[in-house]
Design an enzyme around this catalytic site. Structure first.
Site, mmCIF file in Angstrom:
data_model
loop_
_atom_site.group_PDB
_atom_site.id
_atom_site.type_symbol
_atom_site.label_atom_id
_atom_site.label_comp_id
_atom_site.label_asym_id
_atom_site.label_seq_id
_atom_site.Cartn_x
_atom_site.Cartn_y
_atom_site.Cartn_z
ATOM 1 N N TYR A 173 0.872 -1.174 0.000
ATOM 2 C CA TYR A 173 0.000 0.000 0.000
ATOM 3 C C TYR A 173 0.906 1.220 0.000
ATOM 4 O O TYR A 173 1.541 1.524 1.003
ATOM 5 C CB TYR A 173 -0.876 -0.052 1.248
ATOM 6 C CG TYR A 173 -2.007 0.947 1.346
ATOM 7 C CD1 TYR A 173 -2.217 1.942 0.391
ATOM 8 C CD2 TYR A 173 -2.887 0.885 2.431
ATOM 9 C CE1 TYR A 173 -3.261 2.838 0.506
ATOM 10 C CE2 TYR A 173 -3.938 1.779 2.556
ATOM 11 C CZ TYR A 173 -4.113 2.752 1.595
ATOM 12 O OH TYR A 173 -5.157 3.648 1.722
ATOM 13 N N LYS B 21 -1.335 -1.416 -4.213
ATOM 14 C CA LYS B 21 -2.384 -0.399 -4.199
ATOM 15 C C LYS B 21 -1.675 0.947 -4.151
ATOM 16 O O LYS B 21 -1.059 1.298 -3.149
ATOM 17 C CB LYS B 21 -3.311 -0.546 -3.001
ATOM 18 C CG LYS B 21 -4.372 0.549 -2.916
ATOM 19 C CD LYS B 21 -5.183 0.451 -1.646
ATOM 20 C CE LYS B 21 -6.290 1.502 -1.612
ATOM 21 N NZ LYS B 21 -5.815 2.862 -1.374
#
Length: 328
Positions: A155, A183
């Site tokens: 992330y 992500k």
């Protein structure tokens, strides 16, 4: 004492889980966490929100991320959210769980909880609070992948963790089987392109998924080769993001652009909060929850403390954005 292989040097074995396609593609909303007026998780509203998202045709769900207010929730709330969503989805879709904490051993506790609950993968930021070297970031991901029980999605969230994931490092970890995907919420479109093009050019990153976390540039991210989107606004209008993804996938850029522009206008709701009395998180997450409340999906628009609630006037403005988008 049992000796563990060095996570800095030992490649990880690629992991798979039931229901987790490789690569993960499509629309993966980061599910909001409805709260009761006394700050407990509103399980019934959470289940209705999940039904709302699944019914729109999303491809997976992401719980305990930024839009879930994970940073504000105690561990017992995090566990309630995770077990509720996994149980309610019942294997219809993959469920990714945020395992977000300051350092590796704390993250591993969250990974074990996610595995026990039946999650299909975990989403992990770089370490934060302490000043972190790139070698420590790499060691962090290798350790979580080696000792954890689930596929790991990096992330990239520099606004919150104060370090940017380097594209070459991400690709190296993908090639070593450490990462199942990325992500990207960095706001760095050039960096996102480097990862996309790098993953496409290599033969040692099969199944690696690149997901954009930007609600506003999905059409361009998909055009450059991203595999999907993790949109906070997707809680409010999942059908719109599903349409956008399908138009892009099916080679219809004009309709994709038109849908993206409609969603950009709707995203304006995140700015209704008065910046003199609240931060961007209070305004944005407050707007998402107000919209879900106005649409009859959740019972209460409360956000977790210390976020400042929207006023009646600000909530009314959220309703006007919904009406303009055809959602009321």
């Amino acid at each position: 004492m049992t000796a563990h292989p060095s996570p800095a040097t030992t490649p990880s074995t690629p992991r798979s889980a039931p229901g987790l396609p490789t690569p993960l593609t499509g629309v993966v909303p980061p599910v909001c966490t409805p709260l009761t007026p006394d700050d407990e998780v509103d399980v019934a509203s959470l289940e209705r929100l999940v039904d709302h998202l699944v019914g729109a045709g999303v491809d997976a769900l992401f719980v305990l991320g930024s839009s879930s207010e994970a940073a504000y929730l105690p561990d017992r709330h995090r566990e309630t959210v995770l077990t509720t969503v996994v149980r309610h989805v019942g294997g219809q879709l993959p469920v990714l769980a945020g395992a977000i904490d300051m350092a590796s051993l704390r993250v591993l506790d969250h990974v074990r909880t996610a595995a026990d609950a039946g999650a299909d993968g975990v989403v992990v930021t770089a370490p934060f609070y302490t000043r972190t070297h790139p070698a420590e970031i790499a060691r962090h991901y290798r350790l979580v992948a080696d000792r954890g029980q689930l596929p790991v999605f990096a992330y990239d969230l520099p606004v919150s963790v104060h370090s940017k994931l380097d594209a070459d490092l991400v690709l190296e970890l993908a090639a070593d089987g450490v990462l199942a995907g990325l992500k990207d919420s960095s706001g760095d479109d050039g960096g996102l392109r480097r990862v996309v093009l790098g993953a496409r050019a290599r033969t040692d990153t099969p199944g690696f998924a690149v997901l954009t976390g930007s609600e506003l540039t999905v059409d361009s991210a998909l055009a450059m080769g991203a595999d999907g989107v993790v949109p906070g606004l997707g809680n409010v209008d999942p059908h719109g993001y599903v349409r956008l993804f399908r138009y892009a996938r099916d080679g219809d850029p004009e309709r994709a652009r038109a849908e993206q522009e409609r969603l950009c206008a709707l995203f304006g709701m995140t700015g209704v909060g008065d910046p003199l009395r609240m931060g961007a998180s209070s305004s944005g997450l407050g707007a998402f929850k107000a919209a879900l409340h106005l649409r009859g999906i959740i019972d209460c628009p409360r956000t977790a403390a210390p976020q400042v609630p929207l006023s009646a006037e600000e909530t009314e403005r959220v309703g006007k954005f919904l009406a303009a988008a055809g959602l009321l």
